[in-house]
Design an enzyme around this catalytic site. Sequence first.
Site, short mmCIF file in Angstrom:
data_model
loop_
_atom_site.label_atom_id
_atom_site.label_comp_id
_atom_site.label_asym_id
_atom_site.label_seq_id
_atom_site.Cartn_x
_atom_site.Cartn_y
_atom_site.Cartn_z
N ARG A 295 45.64 94.53 37.95
CA ARG A 295 46.20 93.91 36.74
C ARG A 295 47.71 93.77 36.86
O ARG A 295 48.41 94.67 37.32
CB ARG A 295 45.88 94.75 35.51
CG ARG A 295 46.59 94.18 34.28
CD ARG A 295 46.08 94.69 32.99
NE ARG A 295 46.19 96.13 32.86
CZ ARG A 295 45.74 96.81 31.81
NH1 ARG A 295 45.12 96.16 30.83
NH2 ARG A 295 45.87 98.10 31.75
N ARG B 162 40.90 104.44 17.88
CA ARG B 162 40.60 105.08 19.15
C ARG B 162 40.07 106.49 18.97
O ARG B 162 39.75 107.16 19.95
CB ARG B 162 41.90 105.18 19.93
CG ARG B 162 41.96 104.28 21.11
CD ARG B 162 43.23 104.63 21.85
NE ARG B 162 43.20 104.13 23.18
CZ ARG B 162 43.61 102.92 23.53
NH1 ARG B 162 44.04 102.08 22.65
NH2 ARG B 162 43.58 102.58 24.80
N ARG C 169 51.58 97.91 35.13
CA ARG C 169 51.92 98.82 34.03
C ARG C 169 52.05 100.25 34.55
O ARG C 169 51.29 100.66 35.42
CB ARG C 169 50.81 98.77 32.97
CG ARG C 169 51.20 98.00 31.75
CD ARG C 169 50.01 97.68 30.88
NE ARG C 169 49.28 98.85 30.43
CZ ARG C 169 48.25 98.78 29.58
NH1 ARG C 169 47.84 97.61 29.13
NH2 ARG C 169 47.62 99.87 29.21
N LYS D 163 39.45 94.19 26.61
CA LYS D 163 39.69 94.06 25.16
C LYS D 163 40.83 93.07 24.89
O LYS D 163 40.71 92.18 24.07
CB LYS D 163 40.04 95.42 24.53
CG LYS D 163 38.98 96.49 24.68
CD LYS D 163 39.39 97.78 23.99
CE LYS D 163 40.64 98.43 24.59
NZ LYS D 163 40.47 98.92 25.97
N ARG E 171 42.88 108.30 31.65
CA ARG E 171 42.61 107.46 30.47
C ARG E 171 41.11 107.29 30.26
O ARG E 171 40.64 107.26 29.13
CB ARG E 171 43.29 106.10 30.63
CG ARG E 171 44.79 106.18 30.38
CD ARG E 171 45.54 104.98 30.93
NE ARG E 171 45.12 103.73 30.35
CZ ARG E 171 45.33 102.54 30.92
NH1 ARG E 171 45.96 102.47 32.09
NH2 ARG E 171 44.94 101.44 30.34
P1 AP5 Z 1 42.49 93.87 29.84
O1 AP5 Z 1 42.01 92.76 28.99
O2 AP5 Z 1 43.94 94.03 30.06
O3 AP5 Z 1 41.79 95.24 29.42
P2 AP5 Z 1 41.98 96.16 28.14
O4 AP5 Z 1 40.61 96.54 27.69
O5 AP5 Z 1 42.89 95.52 27.16
O6 AP5 Z 1 42.61 97.41 28.86
P3 AP5 Z 1 43.91 98.23 28.52
O7 AP5 Z 1 44.28 98.99 29.75
O8 AP5 Z 1 44.97 97.38 27.91
O9 AP5 Z 1 43.31 99.16 27.47
P4 AP5 Z 1 43.80 100.50 27.07
O10 AP5 Z 1 42.86 100.67 25.95
O11 AP5 Z 1 43.80 101.55 28.08
O12 AP5 Z 1 45.35 100.24 26.80
P5 AP5 Z 1 46.19 99.98 25.51
O13 AP5 Z 1 47.28 99.06 25.83
O14 AP5 Z 1 45.30 99.71 24.35
O15 AP5 Z 1 41.76 93.68 31.27
C1 AP5 Z 1 42.03 94.59 32.33
C2 AP5 Z 1 42.15 93.83 33.67
O16 AP5 Z 1 40.89 93.25 33.99
C3 AP5 Z 1 43.15 92.66 33.61
O17 AP5 Z 1 43.80 92.56 34.83
C4 AP5 Z 1 42.26 91.44 33.36
O18 AP5 Z 1 42.85 90.28 33.84
C5 AP5 Z 1 40.99 91.82 34.09
N1 AP5 Z 1 39.77 91.30 33.45
C6 AP5 Z 1 39.54 91.14 32.12
N2 AP5 Z 1 38.29 90.66 31.91
C7 AP5 Z 1 37.72 90.55 33.13
C8 AP5 Z 1 36.41 90.12 33.60
N3 AP5 Z 1 35.46 89.74 32.75
N4 AP5 Z 1 36.17 90.17 34.93
C9 AP5 Z 1 37.14 90.59 35.79
N5 AP5 Z 1 38.38 90.97 35.43
C10 AP5 Z 1 38.67 90.96 34.13
O19 AP5 Z 1 46.80 101.47 25.28
C11 AP5 Z 1 47.72 102.03 26.20
C12 AP5 Z 1 48.09 103.42 25.75
O20 AP5 Z 1 48.72 103.35 24.46
C13 AP5 Z 1 46.93 104.40 25.56
O21 AP5 Z 1 46.57 105.03 26.75
C14 AP5 Z 1 47.53 105.36 24.51
O22 AP5 Z 1 48.39 106.28 25.12
C15 AP5 Z 1 48.36 104.45 23.64
N6 AP5 Z 1 47.62 103.96 22.46
C16 AP5 Z 1 47.34 102.66 22.17
N7 AP5 Z 1 46.65 102.56 21.03
C17 AP5 Z 1 46.48 103.84 20.57
C18 AP5 Z 1 45.82 104.40 19.45
N8 AP5 Z 1 45.17 103.62 18.56
N9 AP5 Z 1 45.84 105.74 19.30
C19 AP5 Z 1 46.47 106.52 20.18
N10 AP5 Z 1 47.09 106.07 21.27
C20 AP5 Z 1 47.11 104.73 21.48
MG MG Z 2 44.88 95.93 26.52
#
Ligand code: AP5
Ligand code: MG
Length: 214
Positions: A127, A88, A160, A13, A171
């Site tokens: 990552r 979410r 991270r 994402k 997660r």
């Molecule tokens: P990346 O693009 O970083 O993936 P992502 O989908 O952004 O994954 P996240 O781990 O950031 O999502 P998340 O939803 O768990 O975390 P968030 O920060 O939102 O890609 C992942 C890896 O794959 C990278 O190394 C990348 O280089 C690689 N990659 C990408 N595309 C690729 C491809 N096509 N092929 C191969 N490799 C590839 O949330 C973190 C925490 O915050 C949550 O757990 C929660 O506690 C809290 N939080 C955030 N938002 C909310 C909300 N709205 N409500 C409640 N809690 C929340």
């Molecule tokens: Mg992310």
Amino acid sequence: MKIVMLGCPGAGKGTQAKIIAERYSIPHISTGDIFRANIKEGTELGKKAKTYMDQGALVPDELVVDLVADRLTWEDARDGFVLDGFPRTIPQAEALTKALKEMGTELDYAIDIEVPDQNIIERMGGRRACVSCGATYHLVNIPPKTEGKCDKCGSDLILRDDDKPETVKKRLDVYHEQTQPLIEYYQGLGLLREVDGTVQMNEVFDAIAAILGA
Ligand code: AP5
Ligand code: MG
């Protein structure tokens, strides 16, 4: 262009949202990045959010809904935005629909990046994120030019806290339970578009660009 990115943790994402934001000149709004910035600055919000994030749990809706609703009123988001990591939960999605309606607008697309769970744990272990600007890399798929250093700003790259394998599993469970129902929610609104997230990063973007047009 008003877009929501859907997909499990690690689906890509953030990676795709950054490219979309640049291509369409709209802000990339990531609630995860907002929380991590607050943790780094030691704010009250950051302290509260950290206790949930470290366990792989969701931060409570009340801590995130107003924050996003406010962010969407900023001038830079007037003509569009790409939301990453929000909504979410169903209450968050309903709150977003309501907030946009009050602003006299609505979403254009909810783009779901599909990646099976098996691929995720492996991806997350590789990552690395920049401590300073938040740029993300992958040790194998998208390596930085200099090991351990950010291409963009030269700061250190770290794993991270919530990317440890046991937290990633938690997660994913939380995703299936609380976030996956959004797919049906947005399907019902006629906004859902699905792309295969297992292919190369640029191919994922090509599929998204074909949906968004231009
Ligand atoms: P990346 O693009 O970083 O993936 P992502 O989908 O952004 O994954 P996240 O781990 O950031 O999502 P998340 O939803 O768990 O975390 P968030 O920060 O939102 O890609 C992942 C890896 O794959 C990278 O190394 C990348 O280089 C690689 N990659 C990408 N595309 C690729 C491809 N096509 N092929 C191969 N490799 C590839 O949330 C973190 C925490 O915050 C949550 O757990 C929660 O506690 C809290 N939080 C955030 N938002 C909310 C909300 N709205 N409500 C409640 N809690 C929340
Ligand atoms: Mg992310």
